[in-house]
Design an enzyme around this catalytic site. Structure first.
Site, PDB file in Angstrom:
ATOM      1  N   ASP A 142     -18.294  -3.262  34.150  1.00 30.54           N
ATOM      2  CA  ASP A 142     -17.410  -4.405  34.336  1.00 30.54           C
ATOM      3  C   ASP A 142     -16.926  -4.423  35.785  1.00 30.54           C
ATOM      4  OD1 ASP A 142     -15.557  -6.513  32.844  1.00 30.54           O
ATOM      5  OD2 ASP A 142     -14.272  -5.399  34.217  1.00 30.54           O
ATOM      6  N   ASN A 164     -12.342 -14.857  41.952  1.00 34.19           N
ATOM      7  CA  ASN A 164     -12.416 -16.264  41.563  1.00 34.19           C
ATOM      8  C   ASN A 164     -11.170 -17.031  41.976  1.00 34.19           C
ATOM      9  OD1 ASN A 164     -14.985 -16.435  40.398  1.00 34.19           O
ATOM     10  ND2 ASN A 164     -14.269 -15.644  38.442  1.00 34.19           N
ATOM     11  N   HIS A 193     -14.974 -20.136  42.321  1.00 36.05           N
ATOM     12  CA  HIS A 193     -16.035 -19.681  41.418  1.00 36.05           C
ATOM     13  C   HIS A 193     -17.393 -19.569  42.114  1.00 36.05           C
ATOM     14  CE1 HIS A 193     -13.763 -19.495  37.661  1.00 36.05           C
ATOM     15  NE2 HIS A 193     -13.075 -20.524  38.134  1.00 36.05           N
ATOM     16  N   ASP A 230     -19.706 -16.391  41.728  1.00 38.96           N
ATOM     17  CA  ASP A 230     -21.123 -16.426  41.362  1.00 38.96           C
ATOM     18  C   ASP A 230     -21.966 -15.628  42.342  1.00 38.96           C
ATOM     19  OD1 ASP A 230     -20.546 -17.991  39.179  1.00 38.96           O
ATOM     20  OD2 ASP A 230     -21.296 -19.859  40.035  1.00 38.96           O
ATOM     21  N   GLU A 242     -18.090 -11.055  33.561  1.00 38.61           N
ATOM     22  CA  GLU A 242     -18.384 -10.069  34.597  1.00 38.61           C
ATOM     23  C   GLU A 242     -18.820  -8.742  34.008  1.00 38.61           C
ATOM     24  OE1 GLU A 242     -13.787 -10.061  34.224  1.00 38.61           O
ATOM     25  OE2 GLU A 242     -15.445 -11.454  33.920  1.00 38.61           O
TER      26      GLU A 242
END
Length: 299
Positions: free
Chosen positions: A177, A185, A190, A194, A220
């Protein structure tokens, strides 16, 4: 055409990346394969040192080689040729395993006037591309990261558990994670998030064996299915991936974004199901989070 004129054309057509540095380790030549492997065009690197956020080599333990441990620097100092397997930084942000061979560049009197590094991409790119095509056919692909999606992971685990039950073939999983991903973010948007996801996925892909599988579990979270591996080797692999990602960055609007990952690692046990295996790895992941993040918990 004499050899001096032909040289650039010859080395531009070889499969391996090749670059030449002067005595100050500034890059003076960069061939087409170096552009392909690293993502950096010659115009972006000529005149610069490779340590200037270009290749920034790491060894297998995550040590930065551009600060006194560089094989090329050592070879220019003692004139001894060297070979090593290291990890270079791709322009897109991920780390690529390469095999390097370094030697000196000498003048007619034998004096060292520079260095030469030849490097070969040793990732399983071709096999990875074949795997992507297979996953696309079966709709088992996460579009953003080009890794297996949750359905693909579950299907792979079903097969591995059956093989373990029938033949005792070992495998382990890494449940990973991204630490504080929400901050990325919320701070940068975002699109930046990404990019980070893609860089991490590319790091997994570039450093995986042909028969292992990495997938995006959701958001994630990632899972790696590591086949035919011992407990000790699984923990070592987890720490190596974690260290590679810690030393990886991607640029977003000129800003370098760096993240770390926390990880739970476990080997399959007799009687395990998909649920028990993932739950155990998930519990270990949260132990890593609770212990300060950027670490691997193994059991």
């Amino acid at each position: 055409m004499d050899i001096k004129t032909a040289f650039p054309k010859i080395v531009d057509n070889i499969h391996d990346g090749l670059y030449i540095v002067d005595k100050n380790r500034a890059i003076t030549f960069w061939n087409k394969a170096a552009e392909r492997i690293t993502g950096y065009a010659a115009g972006e690197v000529l005149g610069k040192k490779c340590s200037e956020n270009i290749l920034t080599h790491l060894d297998g333990k995550g040590n930065k080689l551009c600060t006194g441990r560089c094989p090329l620097e050592k070879t220019m100092a003692d004139k001894k040729m060297r070979e090593a397997d290291i990890f270079l930084h791709h322009k897109n942000g991920h780390r690529i395993p390469v095999s390097v061979r370094v030697s000196t560049l000498n003048d007619t009197a034998g004096n060292v006037i520079g260095g030469i590094e030849l490097f070969t991409d040793i990732s399983y790119q071709t096999l990875t591309e074949q795997r992507i095509k297979e996953l696309e056919k079966l709709a088992l692909l996460d579009i953003l990261t080009q890794l297996a999606n949750r359905t693909g992971i579950i299907r792979a685990l079903q097969g591995d558990l059956e093989e373990h039950k029938r033949y005792g073939v070992p495998f382990g999983i890494l449940f990973m994670d991204i630490d504080h991903f929400k901050v990325v973010n919320d701070t940068f948007g975002h699109d930046a998030g990404d990019k980070v996801l893609k860089v991490i996925a590319d790091t997994f892909t570039a450093n995986s064996r042909a028969f292992d599988l990495y997938g995006r579990w959701g958001g994630e979270e990632f899972i790696g299915i590591i086949r035919n591996i011992t407990a000790e080797a699984l923990e070592s692999l987890g720490n190596r991936l974690r260290t590679l990602i810690e030393n990886t960055f991607c640029l977003h609007e000129g800003i370098p974004l760096k993240v770390t990952i926390s990880m739970g690692a476990t080997i399959v046990r007799r009687g395990d199901t998909i649920d028990t295996l993932i739950k155990r790895a998930d519990t270990l992941l949260y132990e890593s989070k609770a212990s300060g993040r950027n670490r691997t918990s193994f059991r």
